[in-house]
Motif scaffolding. Structure first.
Motif: not given
Ligand SMILES: [Fe+2]
Ligand SMILES: [Fe+2]
Lengths: 94, 317
Positions: B45-47, B75-80, B154-156, B158-160
């Motif tokens: 989903s992140e990717i 960031d989303e790539a990083g989350h993936g 980590r993801v959270c 970055e999400e804000s």
């Molecule tokens: Fe994300």
């Protein structure tokens, strides 16, 4: 299906004075690339001043199933702790 | 048999004590399978989630917006990556995971199968889609599986920024021209219901929930999280001067929360089955990006091989 690049574990020192800490892993063709990618992925917000990357296959880990056997010898050696020793209340700074 | 049950007892003890399961610990096969399914879906989903927003990077209305959008998509790539790495600790490898995505065998969040047709969609996605994702992800920071929980922390963090930059886009549009306000409202109209669907089926129809709760992979039910999201978001829409597209939306004094209308689950399942407006386009773009990157991976592998040969030569010399 293609083969995977080797997996590297990534360790980051967040600032001088602190130890490197495991933050995650990534695949890379070589250690140089692992370092560059770790910079891009794990330090986008000033999370670090130093990075280590180690090939995951080079890490030998203990088996959690051996936990009791490995760590039990430490648990009955209470005399390794300061509270084991009685010192008169009057003694200061000890 | 006694062996397995004592291992299982130990496993449940760890869960009940709110401690973490780590990769090499014994775990029930079903726990492992559930986590692989959930974490890989999350990673995919992140990717895939980069694609709808990637659509607007070259057309962002200012350099500031372009920088923010680029940073968010990065960031989303990083989350993936964090999530694929967490998933791999369960004994499945990266190429298998990517294969599952590229062959359509694995699912990703349905929300990314909707098109992004105006700039206001960048605002609505950050505000609502990342907002709903945060609602889902914060409890996952306490998930019983250590690597997943740590990745989610980590993801959270970055999400804000993602949510705030989205809301800021909406704020600016809502203070703008009549045309811009209409654009913002239109984006809310299109993204509202799909965002509510992000929490998954109603509790009564949710198949994997019970064990996931027992094992503390999940902490709250789909409906609980959806309710929280609605309660949090309605006042934010009011501040923007926008109208939530739900005629049944009404504050319920007794439950101290909003009642809202029925979700169109037929639409949800159609999109899950692959019949959403952009399913084919998303998968095609993903596979194409992977295939077109093949020469880069080949070149990197060849370079690494040569460097290794060189260094072993200089050692023997
Ligand atoms: Fe994300
Ligand atoms: Fe995000």
């Amino acid at each position: 299906m293609e083969t995977n690049w080797p997996l590297y574990e990534v360790f980051i020192r967040s600032k001088n004075g602190l130890s490197h800490k495991h933050v995650g892993s990534l695949h890379a063709a070589d250690a140089e690339m692992a370092l560059e990618n770790a910079r891009d992925v794990y330090t986008r917000r000033n999370e670090g001043v130093s990075i280590w990357v180690v090939k995951a296959v080079d890490i030998k880990a203990s088996d959690p199933a051996d936990g009791d056997f490995l760590f039990e010898p430490a648990s009955d050696k209470i005399y390794r702790h300061p509270t084991f020793y009685e010192v008169p209340d009057a003694v200061k700074h000890m | 048999m006694t062996q397995v049950s004592s291992l299982e007892d130990r496993f449940l003890q760890i869960i009940d004590a709110d401690e973490k399961i780590e990769p090499k610990d014994w775990m029930p096969e079903e726990y492992r399978k559930t986590l692989i399914r959930q974490i890989s879906q999350h990673a995919h989903s992140e990717i895939v989630g980069m694609l709808p927003e990637g659509n607007w990077i070259t057309r962002a209305p200012s350099l500031k917006r372009k920088l923010a959008l680029l940073a968010k998509v990065q960031d989303e790539a990083g989350h993936g990556l964090y999530l694929y790495s967490a998933c791999e600790t369960l004994g499945i490898d990266r190429s298998t995971l990517l294969d599952q995505l590229h062959t359509g065998k694995a699912k990703y969040s349905s929300i990314f199968n909707y098109p992004t047709i105006t700039w206001a969609d960048m605002g609505a996605i950050g505000w609502l889609v990342d907002g709903a994702a945060i609602m889902n992800q914060v409890p996952l920071c306490r998930c019983s599986y250590g690597p997943y929980a740590r990745a989610m922390v980590r993801v959270c963090k970055e999400e804000s920024f993602h949510q705030r930059q989205g809301y800021e886009i909406m704020t600016v549009l809502c203070k703008g021209s009549e045309e811009q306000k209409v654009m913002a409202q239109d984006a809310l109209n299109r993204w509202w219901w799909p965002s509510l669907m992000m929490f998954g089926p109603n509790d009564a129809d949710s198949t994997h929930s019970e064990l996931s709760m027992r094992w503390k992979i999940k902490r709250f039910s789909n409906d609980e999280l959806r309710q929280r999201f609605v309660d949090m978001t309605v006042p934010q829409a009011e501040l923007l001067g926008l109208t939530i597209p739900d005629k049944d939306l009404k504050y319920n004094e007794a439950k101290k929360g909003y009642d809202f209308g029925t979700i169109n689950w037929d639409e949800f399942w159609e999109v899950v089955k692959g019949n959403g407006p952009c399913n084919e386009e998303r998968l095609r773009a993903r596979v194409e990006a992977h295939d077109k990157g093949q020469w880069v991976r080949d070149a990197a592998a060849a370079y690494a091989r040569k460097q290794k040969e060189k260094s072993s030569l200089s050692k023997t010399a």
